[in-house]
Design a protein around this motif. Structure first.
Motif: not given
Length: 185
Positions: A7-16
């Motif tokens: 997680s960042t301040s604006h984004l979520v990087l999650r598994p596809i």
């Protein structure tokens, strides 16, 4: 190998996931997205299913990992993908790849996503070197990497065979000691 949520301040990087099949198909069927990639634009939704399976198998073999890039408030909306491939544990390095829907180009989204990915690579995976190969015509990607502290290492003639032809590449790299936490949003 485990693929965590970043997680960042604006984004979520999650598994596809399988639920991303239709979104991945729409994404990778755009010529603007695949123009500088080693894949053809998708013409059939089964290609999206196959790429999800490819990402899973790469993770299981510990050869690569790929995240879906989403907004924090809309985790179901796929903006693009990013990840590591050609992971070499013995050499403490990996290559990165990324793509973003054209509607989101020039908004700092990919810089934010890659910053999180780089921190994970250096801090958790203990990489010493992270590489990127860029088509010399992809000026936006070269600028992005430079803004993240990557160094241009050279021009590789006919480095890859993609879409029926040989293509040149520029090589960029970032070493652990060059990476700073300030690059994270």
């Amino acid at each position: 190998m485990h693929l965590p949520v970043l997680s960042t301040s604006h984004l979520v990087l999650r598994p596809i996931e399988d639920k991303d099949t239709a979104a991945l198909f729409r994404h990778f069927s755009k010529d603007a997205v695949t123009k500088y990639m080693d894949i053809d634009s998708f013409s059939n939704i089964s290609e999206a299913s196959h790429i999800i399976q490819f990402f899973r198998e790469s993770l299981e073999k510990e050869e690569g990992m790929r995240w879906a890039i989403t907004f924090k408030e809309k985790e179901e909306e796929l903006l693009g993908t990013c990840g590591y491939h050609k992971i070499s544990k013995v050499h403490f390095k990996a290559e990165i790849g990324y793509d973003l829907h054209p509607d989101y180009w020039g908004k700092g989204i990919m810089k934010e996503a890659i910053s999180a990915m780089l921190s994970y690579g250096y801090e958790e995976l203990q990489y010493n070197r992270i590489e990127a190969f860029v088509d010399p015509e992809n000026i936006a990607s070269s600028k992005l990497l430079s803004s993240l502290g990557f160094r241009y290492e050279g021009f590789l003639r006919d480095a890859f065979f993609e879409k029926g032809k040989f293509v040149n590449a520029e090589l960029y790299s970032l070493l652990r000691q060059e990476h700073t936490r300030e690059s994270i949003f």
